[in-house]
Design an enzyme around this catalytic site. Sequence first.
Site, mmCIF file in Angstrom:
data_model
loop_
_atom_site.group_PDB
_atom_site.id
_atom_site.type_symbol
_atom_site.label_atom_id
_atom_site.label_comp_id
_atom_site.label_asym_id
_atom_site.label_seq_id
_atom_site.Cartn_x
_atom_site.Cartn_y
_atom_site.Cartn_z
ATOM 1 N N LYS A 105 0.511 -1.678 0.166
ATOM 2 C CA LYS A 105 0.041 -0.101 0.038
ATOM 3 C C LYS A 105 0.946 1.486 0.354
ATOM 4 C CE LYS A 105 -0.043 -2.299 4.242
ATOM 5 N NZ LYS A 105 -0.408 -3.105 5.059
ATOM 6 N N GLY A 134 -6.831 -5.993 3.763
ATOM 7 C CA GLY A 134 -6.539 -7.482 3.618
ATOM 8 C C GLY A 134 -7.623 -8.623 2.638
ATOM 9 N N GLU A 190 2.426 -3.581 11.117
ATOM 10 C CA GLU A 190 3.801 -3.567 9.876
ATOM 11 C C GLU A 190 5.111 -3.766 10.271
ATOM 12 O OE1 GLU A 190 2.930 -1.927 6.556
ATOM 13 O OE2 GLU A 190 1.114 -3.248 7.338
ATOM 14 N N ASP A 201 -0.594 3.681 7.316
ATOM 15 C CA ASP A 201 -1.026 2.972 7.348
ATOM 16 C C ASP A 201 -2.090 2.849 6.678
ATOM 17 O OD1 ASP A 201 -0.540 0.038 6.248
ATOM 18 O OD2 ASP A 201 -2.749 0.000 7.732
ATOM 19 N N LYS A 205 -3.895 3.824 2.754
ATOM 20 C CA LYS A 205 -4.408 2.322 2.458
ATOM 21 C C LYS A 205 -6.362 3.661 1.806
ATOM 22 C CE LYS A 205 -3.878 -1.119 4.676
ATOM 23 N NZ LYS A 205 -4.609 -1.882 6.483
ATOM 24 N N GLY A 302 -3.269 -10.798 7.905
ATOM 25 C CA GLY A 302 -3.336 -12.049 9.008
ATOM 26 C C GLY A 302 -2.963 -12.621 7.254
HETATM 27 N N1 HSE Z 1 -0.498 -3.745 9.196
HETATM 28 C C1 HSE Z 1 -1.921 -3.825 8.497
HETATM 29 C C2 HSE Z 1 -3.126 -4.140 8.803
HETATM 30 C C3 HSE Z 1 -2.027 -5.293 7.710
HETATM 31 O O1 HSE Z 1 -2.787 -4.617 10.360
HETATM 32 O O2 HSE Z 1 -3.839 -3.471 8.446
HETATM 33 C C4 HSE Z 1 -2.353 -5.055 6.770
HETATM 34 O O3 HSE Z 1 -2.876 -4.032 5.288
#
Ligand code: HSE
Length: 436
Positions: A105, A134, A190, A201, A205, A302
């Site tokens: 991402k 995910g 991450e 993060d 997204k 996951g």
């Molecule tokens: N670290 C990210 C989360 C992983 O916890 O959503 C999935 O993108």
Amino acid sequence: MEPVKVGLLGLGVVGEGTARVLARNAQEISRRAGNRIEVKSAAVRNLGKAEALGIEGVALTTDAMSVVDDPEISVVVELMGGCDFARECVMRAIENGKHVVTANKALIALHGNEIFQAAQDKGCMVAFEAAVAGGIPIIKAIREGLAANRIAWLAGIINGTGNFILSEMREKGRDFDDVLAEAQALGYAEADPTFDVEGIDAAHKLTILASIAFGIPLQFEAVYTEGISAITSEDVSYAEELGYRIKHLGVARKSKDGVELRVHPTLIPERRLLANVNGVMNAVLVNGDAAGPTLYYGQGAGAEATASAVVADIVDVVRTMTADPHNRVPHLAFQPESLSNLAPVSQDAFESAYYLRMEACDQPGVMADVSRVFGDLGISIEAILQKEPAEDSSVVPIILLTRRVNEGLMNEGIARLEALSSVDKPVVRIRVESLG
Ligand code: HSE
């Protein structure tokens, strides 16, 4: 027919999950794709560790560029994470005429405009379903399923780690650091978990979601970003008393002046479905003018949940490899020459309701002072809670909920509250979204 040969870059949590799902469901997958898919090689950082995974029939190397340059490989699956080297590999794969699937991402949010342009020029596909939420096929849903709609706004819980932490804090009263350590052990977080807890993060997204929802270029730098690290258990329980849950939300909304792009903790009425999305689950609510509100729910992080999205992208690429590039779904949902220049609005122009918590002196007239500040600014108060002072303390917590207000005006209100001699600094603020 020769199988389609795939090269993996990275055999970490998602890479291993992808290799496992491709092997376990090989038959189903090739029935869907119309061809067999063979992982020819995988680039890894640590050969010994990768060999110990016991993945059969996949040549291992530490040289990622040898995978990217292998003429037999037609699809490069980038699952290394990070930006600089991943960008180098992806750009070189495209230069070599290969299709790319990525779960990265940060790479898409920061370098997607350049990557998609290069892919467009070369007639290559770059698929990134696994980059957001995910296992939820949210990119496909917005890009294809909602193609008829003008999307007014979307709001989502798009970081599994953050949602896992907030849920465990609320349900079990667990300590923040302890839950974060568990999320890391489960492979949710991450490599640098500050990306999860500081909202970066989720901002990556949201950048992607906003782009495909509104047909605007990717603009990560325009996203207002706030994480969950400052959320206290007091706020969690006061919110609950008022009938709300605190969730970390990404919001993209068209306003009269442009588009709001923001990621922050948010109070949501507890009756809303999004308020009841717990643990590592993610959910995205999209409001289109034709479909109305649609909600997408699933595991947000996951190994296999993310692998599900990666493999779906590989299948998509294999199915459309022979199609004329002009007849493929555009990377950012809208035709590249039809992207809009709808500008992100500044933080002062955001609009939301607010939860405010302050510590005030336990003396007559304080409530009147607080009410006057808001009355003078024309900000309506929806609810007020005043709690008992703690034992041996002369300060009382006051909690307010306001109606929707412009953020610039709220900043002024908070500055005036903090200037009152009867109120301690800082006043805690959390935005409130009714999602109605
Ligand atoms: N670290 C990210 C989360 C992983 O916890 O959503 C999935 O993108």
